[in-house]
Design a protein around this motif. Structure first.
Motif, short mmCIF file in Angstrom:
data_model
loop_
_atom_site.label_atom_id
_atom_site.label_comp_id
_atom_site.label_asym_id
_atom_site.label_seq_id
_atom_site.Cartn_x
_atom_site.Cartn_y
_atom_site.Cartn_z
N THR A 30 46.78 -3.07 21.68
CA THR A 30 46.22 -4.05 20.77
C THR A 30 46.95 -3.97 19.43
N ASN A 31 47.36 -5.12 18.92
CA ASN A 31 48.14 -5.14 17.68
C ASN A 31 47.25 -5.06 16.45
N VAL A 32 46.11 -5.74 16.46
CA VAL A 32 45.19 -5.76 15.33
C VAL A 32 43.77 -5.53 15.85
N GLN A 33 43.10 -4.54 15.30
CA GLN A 33 41.74 -4.24 15.72
C GLN A 33 40.75 -5.23 15.13
N GLU A 34 39.86 -5.73 15.97
CA GLU A 34 38.76 -6.56 15.49
C GLU A 34 37.41 -6.07 16.01
N ALA A 35 37.44 -5.15 16.98
CA ALA A 35 36.20 -4.61 17.54
C ALA A 35 35.52 -3.70 16.52
N ALA A 36 34.20 -3.80 16.45
CA ALA A 36 33.42 -2.94 15.56
C ALA A 36 33.24 -1.57 16.21
N ILE A 37 33.49 -0.51 15.45
CA ILE A 37 33.43 0.86 15.97
C ILE A 37 32.51 1.71 15.09
N TRP A 38 31.54 2.36 15.72
CA TRP A 38 30.71 3.32 14.98
C TRP A 38 31.48 4.62 14.87
N ALA A 39 31.54 5.16 13.67
CA ALA A 39 32.32 6.37 13.41
C ALA A 39 31.75 7.56 14.16
N ASN A 50 40.80 15.19 14.57
CA ASN A 50 40.29 15.84 15.78
C ASN A 50 39.14 15.09 16.42
N GLU A 51 38.33 14.40 15.61
CA GLU A 51 37.14 13.75 16.12
C GLU A 51 37.39 12.35 16.67
N TRP A 52 38.61 11.82 16.45
CA TRP A 52 38.94 10.49 16.94
C TRP A 52 39.55 10.61 18.33
N ASN A 53 38.88 10.05 19.32
CA ASN A 53 39.34 10.18 20.71
C ASN A 53 40.61 9.37 20.97
N ASP A 54 40.70 8.21 20.39
CA ASP A 54 41.87 7.35 20.59
C ASP A 54 41.90 6.35 19.45
N PHE A 55 43.03 5.70 19.26
CA PHE A 55 43.15 4.68 18.24
C PHE A 55 42.86 3.31 18.84
N GLN A 56 42.33 2.43 18.03
CA GLN A 56 41.96 1.10 18.49
C GLN A 56 43.15 0.15 18.56
N ALA A 57 44.19 0.42 17.79
CA ALA A 57 45.33 -0.51 17.77
C ALA A 57 46.61 0.21 17.42
N LEU A 58 47.70 -0.36 17.87
CA LEU A 58 49.05 0.03 17.48
C LEU A 58 49.68 -1.21 16.87
N ASN A 59 49.81 -1.21 15.54
CA ASN A 59 50.32 -2.40 14.87
C ASN A 59 51.84 -2.38 14.81
N THR A 62 53.59 -2.62 10.98
CA THR A 62 53.57 -1.43 10.14
C THR A 62 53.96 -0.15 10.87
N GLN A 63 54.00 -0.22 12.20
CA GLN A 63 54.36 0.94 13.02
C GLN A 63 53.40 2.11 12.81
N VAL A 64 52.09 1.79 12.87
CA VAL A 64 51.07 2.82 12.81
C VAL A 64 50.02 2.57 13.88
N TYR A 65 49.48 3.67 14.42
CA TYR A 65 48.24 3.62 15.18
C TYR A 65 47.11 3.67 14.16
N TYR A 66 46.04 2.92 14.40
CA TYR A 66 44.95 2.98 13.43
C TYR A 66 43.61 2.62 14.06
N THR A 67 42.55 3.08 13.42
CA THR A 67 41.18 2.71 13.76
C THR A 67 40.40 2.49 12.48
#
Length: 295
Positions: A30-39, A50-59, A62-67
């Protein structure tokens, strides 16, 4: 069970597994995250992720994974750089997170948080050489102690946060040890990729339940956030002409030409081994929309 039913059952199972696998691949690409995520309940803003299981998007821009995520008190941003050049770009110019509560793709009347903030006068000590992989035949290994020292310098320098658009915070620059509850940390993983965590109290953002807001993620790069060199100096002749002076020349090929880049082995010219000046100079960004998650 008849042979026909067995065949149908196996076929359906294969299709379900394929669909699950495809869904997982789509989530990771996914290029841009739009899903709502509870922290995560055990969240700690320490840059270790450590507490983040996976990232929601790879943009891709900008060449970053992010949530982007939230709980009842804070909005969180977790990031990992895709490669060394992106990590260096973040260190050089910081990341802007813009939150526009009206949903408009504009930084006018929006909240803008910039972290880390850069000091180009000391940037030479914070730009990391490529981390060489063991067994890379024919290429000299980068000094791991040097890499660790550069990473530590970048982490130690990330002690200020720029703030704009929050009426309760009148200072434009605050310490990471502030009384407002804004938290920001960078770190590095074992592969040399930069990790980043940010928390902003929701009370400052004027967001409404169920109403999407616009967000912008921008990697400023050198000069992209009104950065300037002390004494009017510039990067016109490239990083190789002095911006990074503490690199071990025995482990790194110092090249004064060809756009001003460092390659990670004597005589080596692979693009993945270079500190890419052009990439570091040019800002990159994207917009998305997010609605606060409910537990």
């Amino acid at each position: 069970m008849t042979p026909l039913k067995v065949t149908i059952t196996i076929t359906v199972s294969i299709l379900l597994l394929a669909a699950i696998n495809l869904s997982a691949q789509e989530q990771k690409t996914t290029n841009v995250q739009e899903a709502a995520i509870w922290a995560p309940d055990n969240i700690k803003v320490d840059g270790k992720l450590n507490e983040w299981n996976d990232f929601q998007a790879l943009n891709k821009a900008t060449q970053v994974y992010y949530t982007l995520a939230n709980d009842g008190k804070n909005l969180y941003l977790a990031i990992r750089s895709v490669n060394l050049n992106t990590a260096n770009k973040i260190v050089a110019g910081g990341i802007n997170l813009t939150i526009n509560a009206t949903g408009k793709k504009s930084d006018k009347d929006a909240v803008v948080i910039t972290f880390p903030t850069s000091n180009l006068g000391s940037l030479r000590n914070q730009i990391a050489p490529a981390v060489r992989q063991a067994g890379d035949a024919g290429r000299q290994q980068i000094d791991t102690e040097l890499v660790a020292a550069v990473h530590k310098a970048a982490i130690d320098a990330a002690k200020e946060i720029k703030v704009r658009g929050i009426k309760e915070i009148t200072d434009t620059v605050i310490s990471v040890y502030n009384e407002y509850g804004v938290k920001a940390v960078i770190n590095y993983n074992t592969k040399g990729n930069l990790t980043y965590e940010l928390a902003i109290p929701l009370k400052y953002l004027q967001l409404q339940d169920g109403v999407p807001f616009a967000y912008n993620l921008k990697l400023n790069g050198i000069g992209g956030n009104n950065n300037s060199m002390p004494g009017g100096a510039t990067f016109s002749s490239g990083l190789a002409n002095g911006a990074v002076t503490d690199i071990d020349r025995n482990a790194t090929n110092y090249s004064a030409g060809g756009g001003g880049a460092f390659t990670s082995a004597v005589g080596g010219t692979r693009p993945s081994d270079m500190i890419d000046l052009q990439t570091m100079m040019n800002p990159t960004d994207f917009w998305g929309k997010y609605t606060l998650a409910k537990k």
